[in-house]
Design a protein around this motif. Structure first.
Motif, PDB file in Angstrom:
ATOM      1  N   THR A 224      38.289  21.944  64.026  1.00 60.52           N
ATOM      2  CA  THR A 224      39.267  21.256  63.172  1.00 60.52           C
ATOM      3  C   THR A 224      40.103  22.262  62.393  1.00 60.52           C
ATOM      4  O   THR A 224      41.331  22.130  62.279  1.00 60.52           O
ATOM      5  N   VAL A 225      39.434  23.281  61.876  1.00 55.10           N
ATOM      6  CA  VAL A 225      40.149  24.343  61.153  1.00 55.10           C
ATOM      7  C   VAL A 225      41.088  25.080  62.109  1.00 55.10           C
ATOM      8  O   VAL A 225      42.228  25.414  61.749  1.00 55.10           O
ATOM      9  N   VAL A 226      40.624  25.324  63.320  1.00 53.15           N
ATOM     10  CA  VAL A 226      41.455  25.975  64.343  1.00 53.15           C
ATOM     11  C   VAL A 226      42.724  25.165  64.582  1.00 53.15           C
ATOM     12  O   VAL A 226      43.828  25.717  64.690  1.00 53.15           O
ATOM     13  N   ALA A 227      42.587  23.823  64.648  1.00 52.44           N
ATOM     14  CA  ALA A 227      43.744  22.949  64.876  1.00 52.44           C
ATOM     15  C   ALA A 227      44.757  23.078  63.748  1.00 52.44           C
ATOM     16  O   ALA A 227      45.973  23.168  63.980  1.00 52.44           O
ATOM     17  N   ILE A 228      44.267  23.121  62.516  1.00 49.37           N
ATOM     18  CA  ILE A 228      45.169  23.248  61.356  1.00 49.37           C
ATOM     19  C   ILE A 228      45.857  24.610  61.362  1.00 49.37           C
ATOM     20  O   ILE A 228      47.074  24.724  61.142  1.00 49.37           O
ATOM     21  N   GLY A 229      45.076  25.660  61.644  1.00 51.51           N
ATOM     22  CA  GLY A 229      45.667  26.992  61.720  1.00 51.51           C
ATOM     23  C   GLY A 229      46.696  27.096  62.824  1.00 51.51           C
ATOM     24  O   GLY A 229      47.721  27.767  62.685  1.00 51.51           O
ATOM     25  N   ALA A 230      46.444  26.399  63.948  1.00 54.84           N
ATOM     26  CA  ALA A 230      47.377  26.429  65.080  1.00 54.84           C
ATOM     27  C   ALA A 230      48.718  25.813  64.717  1.00 54.84           C
ATOM     28  O   ALA A 230      49.761  26.194  65.271  1.00 54.84           O
ATOM     29  N   LEU A 231      48.722  24.866  63.792  1.00 49.26           N
ATOM     30  CA  LEU A 231      49.992  24.273  63.343  1.00 49.26           C
ATOM     31  C   LEU A 231      50.873  25.311  62.649  1.00 49.26           C
ATOM     32  O   LEU A 231      52.078  25.099  62.499  1.00 49.26           O
ATOM     33  N   GLY A 232      50.249  26.410  62.222  1.00 44.18           N
ATOM     34  CA  GLY A 232      51.015  27.493  61.605  1.00 44.18           C
ATOM     35  C   GLY A 232      51.298  28.631  62.551  1.00 44.18           C
ATOM     36  O   GLY A 232      51.825  29.669  62.145  1.00 44.18           O
ATOM     37  N   ARG A 233      50.973  28.453  63.843  1.00 45.12           N
ATOM     38  CA  ARG A 233      51.186  29.524  64.838  1.00 45.12           C
ATOM     39  C   ARG A 233      52.522  29.287  65.554  1.00 45.12           C
ATOM     40  O   ARG A 233      52.586  28.671  66.600  1.00 45.12           O
ATOM     41  N   TYR A 234      53.596  29.767  64.970  1.00 42.05           N
ATOM     42  CA  TYR A 234      54.917  29.669  65.579  1.00 42.05           C
ATOM     43  C   TYR A 234      54.979  30.578  66.807  1.00 42.05           C
ATOM     44  O   TYR A 234      54.274  31.578  66.898  1.00 42.05           O
ATOM     45  N   ALA A 291      47.714  35.915  58.252  1.00 39.15           N
ATOM     46  CA  ALA A 291      48.741  35.101  58.908  1.00 39.15           C
ATOM     47  C   ALA A 291      49.742  34.554  57.892  1.00 39.15           C
ATOM     48  O   ALA A 291      50.962  34.553  58.127  1.00 39.15           O
ATOM     49  N   ALA A 292      49.223  34.086  56.760  1.00 42.86           N
ATOM     50  CA  ALA A 292      50.105  33.557  55.711  1.00 42.86           C
ATOM     51  C   ALA A 292      51.021  34.648  55.163  1.00 42.86           C
ATOM     52  O   ALA A 292      52.220  34.418  54.938  1.00 42.86           O
ATOM     53  N   LEU A 293      50.474  35.855  54.971  1.00 42.10           N
ATOM     54  CA  LEU A 293      51.292  36.974  54.483  1.00 42.10           C
ATOM     55  C   LEU A 293      52.387  37.333  55.482  1.00 42.10           C
ATOM     56  O   LEU A 293      53.535  37.604  55.087  1.00 42.10           O
ATOM     57  N   ALA A 294      52.043  37.336  56.773  1.00 40.41           N
ATOM     58  CA  ALA A 294      53.032  37.657  57.802  1.00 40.41           C
ATOM     59  C   ALA A 294      54.168  36.639  57.797  1.00 40.41           C
ATOM     60  O   ALA A 294      55.351  37.003  57.876  1.00 40.41           O
ATOM     61  N   ALA A 295      53.808  35.361  57.708  1.00 38.04           N
ATOM     62  CA  ALA A 295      54.828  34.304  57.713  1.00 38.04           C
ATOM     63  C   ALA A 295      55.758  34.427  56.510  1.00 38.04           C
ATOM     64  O   ALA A 295      56.984  34.265  56.634  1.00 38.04           O
ATOM     65  N   SER A 371      62.446  28.203  56.101  1.00 40.24           N
ATOM     66  CA  SER A 371      61.637  26.987  55.958  1.00 40.24           C
ATOM     67  C   SER A 371      60.548  26.931  57.028  1.00 40.24           C
ATOM     68  O   SER A 371      59.404  26.544  56.747  1.00 40.24           O
ATOM     69  N   ALA A 372      60.892  27.322  58.257  1.00 41.20           N
ATOM     70  CA  ALA A 372      59.920  27.304  59.351  1.00 41.20           C
ATOM     71  C   ALA A 372      58.755  28.246  59.060  1.00 41.20           C
ATOM     72  O   ALA A 372      57.585  27.886  59.242  1.00 41.20           O
ATOM     73  N   PHE A 373      59.046  29.461  58.600  1.00 40.88           N
ATOM     74  CA  PHE A 373      57.986  30.424  58.316  1.00 40.88           C
ATOM     75  C   PHE A 373      57.172  30.020  57.081  1.00 40.88           C
ATOM     76  O   PHE A 373      55.964  30.263  57.018  1.00 40.88           O
ATOM     77  N   THR A 374      57.820  29.394  56.098  1.00 37.58           N
ATOM     78  CA  THR A 374      57.099  28.930  54.904  1.00 37.58           C
ATOM     79  C   THR A 374      56.090  27.842  55.258  1.00 37.58           C
ATOM     80  O   THR A 374      54.968  27.823  54.748  1.00 37.58           O
ATOM     81  N   PHE A 375      56.478  26.942  56.158  1.00 36.19           N
ATOM     82  CA  PHE A 375      55.548  25.904  56.630  1.00 36.19           C
ATOM     83  C   PHE A 375      54.336  26.553  57.297  1.00 36.19           C
ATOM     84  O   PHE A 375      53.187  26.134  57.078  1.00 36.19           O
ATOM     85  N   SER A 376      54.562  27.576  58.093  1.00 37.41           N
ATOM     86  CA  SER A 376      53.468  28.285  58.756  1.00 37.41           C
ATOM     87  C   SER A 376      52.505  28.884  57.736  1.00 37.41           C
ATOM     88  O   SER A 376      51.279  28.791  57.886  1.00 37.41           O
ATOM     89  N   ALA A 377      53.059  29.510  56.703  1.00 41.91           N
ATOM     90  CA  ALA A 377      52.220  30.111  55.659  1.00 41.91           C
ATOM     91  C   ALA A 377      51.340  29.049  55.000  1.00 41.91           C
ATOM     92  O   ALA A 377      50.145  29.281  54.760  1.00 41.91           O
ATOM     93  N   LEU A 378      51.901  27.882  54.733  1.00 40.73           N
ATOM     94  CA  LEU A 378      51.154  26.804  54.100  1.00 40.73           C
ATOM     95  C   LEU A 378      49.977  26.359  54.964  1.00 40.73           C
ATOM     96  O   LEU A 378      48.849  26.187  54.479  1.00 40.73           O
TER      97      LEU A 378
END
Length: 393
Positions: A224-234, A291-295, A371-378
Motif C-alpha cells: 500500500t505504501v509502495v502504491a502511494i509512493g508510486a503516485l509520486g514517481r513521475y 525522493a521528496a527532496l529531488a522533486a 505543480s507536477a513536481f510539488t505533487f510528487s514531493a507530497l
C-alpha cells in the motif's frame, strides 16, 4: 543457494552475468530514451497531456505482466526462458521504433518493449535472489542495478555521439537511425543469456502447503505504501522537459540525464550492500525522503546549480527505490514463490506509476511543471510517514 558458484566482485557468477546482460540492454534502451520526449512532441506532434500520458502508460505497461510471469516461472521452476524471451521482445520493439509515424504506433512499439520487460523482470529478480548468498540479497540487487545503470550512463553518451555524427541529417531521420542502432547491444545481450546464464529455478523446492507470503498483513501494508509512493514517481521525461523549459538543448538535456544515471550507478551497489546491515525498511523510508527532496529541487530549479543538484539527488532516490524494495521482497518471500512475490511488488508499483504521470501531465498542462513536481514531493512525504507502521521483516 548460490554458495556453490564462483564469486566475482562479491556476487555469484549468475548475478554477474545478469549484470552484464542488464548493462548491454540498458545501453540499448538509454540510447533512445533521452530522445523520445523530443521525438514524441516535435516529430510526432503530441501535446503535453498526451505526451505525459503516453510516457506514463509506457512506464506502467510492463508491470501488468510481472506478477503473472513471476507466478508462471515459480510454477514451472524455470527462469532463463522467460528472461531470454523478455529481452528478445524488447530488442525487437526498440529497433522497430525507427519505422513509427504516429503517436499510437510509437505507443504500440513501446508497449511491446514493456511487455518484454514484464515477462523477464520477476523471473530475473527471482533468479538473482536464488543465486545470492543468504543475507546478502541487497549486495546482489545493488550490483545488478549498478551494472544496469552503468549501461544507462553509456547509452546517452553513445546517443550524444550519434547525434553529433548525424547532425547533418534532418532530426527525424537521425532519430530513426539511432532507434535502429539501439538493437545492436540488445542482440549481444541475448547471446550472453543463451551462452553464460545458468538457470536456478529447477533447484527450487516444490510448493508446500502453507499461507502465501502475499497474505501477510505487513507485506500488504508495505505494498500500500509502495502504491502511494508510486503516485509520486513521475516519468524521467518530466526531468528532460524541465531542463528544456529552462532553455537547455536536447544534447545538454541528455548530458543532465547521463549525470543522473552516473549518480545512480555509483550509488546502487553501496546502497544495496549497506542496506543488508542498516535495515532495508529504514533504507526504503529514507528513499522516500530523498525522493521528496529531488522533486522539490526540480520544482524550484531556476539555475544550473539547482538543476544539477536535482538530477544528482534524483539519481540517489532511484538507486534506493530500484534496489532495496526488490531485496526486501526477496527476503520476505518463501523460497518457492519468490517470482510471484517480487512480481506483485513490480505490478503494484507499475499500476500506480501510470496515473502518476497522467496527473503530472495534467498539472503541467493546466498549471506548471512546478505543480507536477510539488505533487510528487507530497506523495513521497505521505509514503515516508506511513513506512513507520511497516515492520522490518
Amino acid at each position: 543457494m548460490g554458495n556453490e558458484e564462483k564469486r566475482i566482485f562479491g556476487v555469484s557468477w549468475t548475478v554477474f552475468m545478469l549484470g552484464i546482460v542488464s548493462f548491454l540492454n540498458d545501453m540499448s534502451s538509454e540510447m533512445i530514451i533521452p530522445i523520445m520526449p523530443s521525438y514524441l512532441t516535435e516529430v510526432l506532434d503530441a501535446g503535453k497531456l498526451l505526451s505525459g500520458s503516453v510516457m506514463g502508460a509506457i512506464e506502467s505497461m510492463s508491470s501488468l505482466f510481472k506478477v503473472a510471469f513471476g507466478y508462471v516461472s515459480d510454477r514451472f521452476r524455470k527462469r532463463k526462458v522467460f528472461v531470454f524471451t523478455g529481452y528478445a521482445l524488447s530488442t525487437l520493439a526498440k529497433g522497430a521504433l525507427a519505422f513509427t509515424r504516429y503517436w499510437w504506433d510509437f505507443l504500440i512499439m513501446r508497449t511491446l518493449d514493456r511487455v518484454g520487460k514484464g515477462i523477464r523482470t520477476a523471473p530475473r529478480d527471482a533468479l538473482i535472489a536464488e543465486s545470492s548468498e543468504k543475507g546478502k540479497t541487497g549486495r546482489s540487487f545493488g550490483f545488478h542495478r549498478m551494472m544496469d545503470t552503468l549501461g544507462a550512463v553509456a547509452g546517452p553518451l553513445v546517443a550524444i555521439g550519434l547525434i553529433e555524427l548525424l547532425k547533418g541529417l534532418p532530426a527525424e531521420r537521425a532519430y530513426r537511425y539511432i532507434f535502429l542502432l539501439s538493437a545492436v547491444p540488445g542482440i549481444i545481450s541475448l547471446l550472453v543469456i543463451a551462452l553464460f546464464v545458468r538457470d536456478r529455478g529447477g533447484e527450487v523446492k516444490k510448493k508446500i502447503k502453507g499461507i502465501s507470503t502475499l497474505k501477510d498483513r505487513n507485506l500488504q501494508l508495505f505494498l500500500t505504501v509502495v502504491a502511494i509512493g508510486a503516485l509520486g514517481r513521475y516519468s524521467y521525461a518530466f526531468t528532460m522537459w524541465k531542463a528544456q523549459e529552462l532553455g537547455y538543448s536536447i544534447v545538454q538535456s541528455i548530458a543532465f540525464y547521463a549525470l543522473f544515471n552516473l549518480v545512480y550507478a555509483l550509488s546502487a551497489y553501496p546502497i544495496g550492500t549497506y542496506s543488508d546491515g542498516f535495515g532495508k525498511k529504514r533504507m526504503i523510508t529514507l528513499g522516500f525522503g530523498v525522493a521528496a527532496l529531488a522533486a522539490l529541487a526540480f520544482a524550484y530549479a531556476r539555475d544550473l546549480y539547482t538543476l544539477l543538484l536535482a538530477f544528482a539527488v534524483y539519481g540517489v532516490y532511484i538507486a534506493i527505490e530500484d534496489t532495496v524494495p526488490r531485496a526486501y521482497m526477496a527476503d520476505l518471500a518463501r523460497e518457492y514463490e519468490k517470482g510471484t512475490v517480487i512480481g506483485a511488488y513490480h505490478t503494484v508499483f507499475g499500476v500506480f506509476v501510470f496515473p502518476a504521470s497522467v496527473i503530472a501531465g495534467f498539472l503541467w498542462q493546466s498549471y506548471s511543471l512546478t505543480s507536477a513536481f510539488t505533487f510528487s514531493a507530497l506523495m513521497n512525504v505521505v509514503a515516508m510517514v506511513l513506512m513507520a507502521f511497516v515492520r522490518e521483516g
